[in-house]
Design an enzyme around this catalytic site. Structure first.
Site, mmCIF file in Angstrom:
data_model
loop_
_atom_site.group_PDB
_atom_site.id
_atom_site.type_symbol
_atom_site.label_atom_id
_atom_site.label_comp_id
_atom_site.label_asym_id
_atom_site.label_seq_id
_atom_site.Cartn_x
_atom_site.Cartn_y
_atom_site.Cartn_z
ATOM 1 N N ARG A 60 -3.590 7.835 11.387
ATOM 2 C CA ARG A 60 -4.198 6.501 11.272
ATOM 3 C C ARG A 60 -5.412 6.387 12.198
ATOM 4 O O ARG A 60 -6.458 5.873 11.793
ATOM 5 C CB ARG A 60 -3.153 5.433 11.630
ATOM 6 C CG ARG A 60 -3.717 4.021 11.658
ATOM 7 C CD ARG A 60 -2.639 2.969 11.597
ATOM 8 N NE ARG A 60 -1.888 2.847 12.844
ATOM 9 C CZ ARG A 60 -0.764 2.156 12.967
ATOM 10 N NH1 ARG A 60 -0.235 1.537 11.939
ATOM 11 N NH2 ARG A 60 -0.158 2.075 14.130
ATOM 12 N N ARG B 78 -7.188 1.602 17.308
ATOM 13 C CA ARG B 78 -6.335 0.758 18.144
ATOM 14 C C ARG B 78 -6.152 1.367 19.521
ATOM 15 O O ARG B 78 -5.957 2.567 19.653
ATOM 16 C CB ARG B 78 -4.967 0.587 17.476
ATOM 17 C CG ARG B 78 -4.960 -0.506 16.448
ATOM 18 C CD ARG B 78 -3.677 -0.558 15.685
ATOM 19 N NE ARG B 78 -2.492 -0.514 16.525
ATOM 20 C CZ ARG B 78 -1.264 -0.732 16.065
ATOM 21 N NH1 ARG B 78 -1.079 -1.014 14.797
ATOM 22 N NH2 ARG B 78 -0.233 -0.673 16.873
HETATM 23 P P1 ADP Z 1 3.396 -0.935 15.847
HETATM 24 O O1 ADP Z 1 4.555 -1.444 15.049
HETATM 25 O O2 ADP Z 1 2.643 0.141 15.143
HETATM 26 O O3 ADP Z 1 3.731 -0.532 17.261
HETATM 27 P P2 ADP Z 1 2.193 -3.629 15.985
HETATM 28 O O4 ADP Z 1 0.822 -3.867 15.459
HETATM 29 O O5 ADP Z 1 3.352 -4.263 15.277
HETATM 30 O O6 ADP Z 1 2.308 -2.045 16.011
HETATM 31 O O7 ADP Z 1 2.283 -4.058 17.543
HETATM 32 C C1 ADP Z 1 1.367 -3.606 18.488
HETATM 33 C C2 ADP Z 1 1.738 -4.107 19.883
HETATM 34 O O8 ADP Z 1 1.723 -5.538 19.898
HETATM 35 C C3 ADP Z 1 3.133 -3.744 20.378
HETATM 36 O O9 ADP Z 1 3.194 -2.452 20.943
HETATM 37 C C4 ADP Z 1 3.375 -4.857 21.414
HETATM 38 O O10 ADP Z 1 2.651 -4.625 22.602
HETATM 39 C C5 ADP Z 1 2.754 -6.062 20.744
HETATM 40 N N1 ADP Z 1 3.738 -6.791 19.911
HETATM 41 C C6 ADP Z 1 3.676 -6.951 18.563
HETATM 42 N N2 ADP Z 1 4.719 -7.676 18.133
HETATM 43 C C7 ADP Z 1 5.468 -7.965 19.221
HETATM 44 C C8 ADP Z 1 6.678 -8.680 19.430
HETATM 45 N N3 ADP Z 1 7.360 -9.239 18.409
HETATM 46 N N4 ADP Z 1 7.149 -8.780 20.711
HETATM 47 C C9 ADP Z 1 6.503 -8.235 21.740
HETATM 48 N N5 ADP Z 1 5.355 -7.546 21.615
HETATM 49 C C10 ADP Z 1 4.834 -7.407 20.372
#
Ligand code: ADP
Length: 193
Positions: free
Chosen positions: A127, A139
């Protein structure tokens, strides 16, 4: 229709969420996207989340829960939503269940995308490589070190939600290693369409 997608980073939640959105005209709620937008816009939440996210850690529950509840209370989410990346901890799941039950709502489906841990690094690196090739921003957390922390957070904090939802809602597990269209087909079958 109210759906939660569960699965480790790189499982394909975002891709499948987009397909569910197109088919059912529901709102896609990615807490990762919401938080990245908050970081770009330098909101109070964004300022608190920025470094934690870049390192791969979890943003504090209260910030995330407040952001999701605020978003879900908007009119366009009344028809339904697909949550991608939330809940990520038992605390978030309990807070969200309380929020829904106060409004006499319930989740219709919780879908787990299963992918072997050893495939995830390849997917996340692919990605990042693809984004670079297309001239898109990479990212801050799509690198080996941050991914390790994201995976630890997933297995410690988020994977327990599989049992949580298995005991409360109909949780379905789908093989996320299949080609994208096959995963979508399995999801639509689970959703009975
Ligand atoms: P991935 O599932 O690929 O790790 P996301 O885009 O869902 O990526 O999330 C990226 C980052 O955003 C996480 O590593 C965290 O730091 C933060 N994050 C996202 N959703 C949450 C959540 N529900 N609670 C806490 N942190 C979150």
């Amino acid at each position: 229709m109210r759906i939660v997608l569960l699965g480790p980073p790189g499982a394909g939640k975002g891709t499948q969420a987009e397909r569910i959105v197109q088919k059912f005209n529901v709102v896609h709620l990615s807490t990762g996207d919401m938080l990245r937008a908050a970081v770009r816009e330098q909101t109070e939440t964004g300022k608190k989340a920025k470094d934690i996210m870049a390192q791969g850690g979890l943003v504090p529950d209260d910030l995330v829960v407040a952001a999701v509840e605020e978003r879900i209370s908007q009119a366009d989410a009344a028809h339904g939503f697909v949550l991608d990346g939330f809940p990520r901890t038992i605390f978030q799941a309990e807070a969200f269940d309380a929020y829904l039950s106060e409004r006499a709502l319930d989740l219709d489906h919780v879908i787990e995308l299963r992918v072997d841990e050893d495939k995830l690094l390849d997917r996340v690196e692919a990605r990042a490589h693809q984004a670079k090739k297309l001239g898109k921003p990479v990212r801050a957390d799509d690198n080996r070190d941050a991914l390790k922390i994201r995976l630890d957070a997933y297995y410690q904090e988020t994977a327990p939600l599989i049992d949580y939802y298995r005991s409360r809602h109909t949780l379905r597990s789908i093989d996320g290693l299949q080609p994208i269209d096959a995963v979508t087909n399995d999801i639509f079958k689970t959703l009975n369409v």
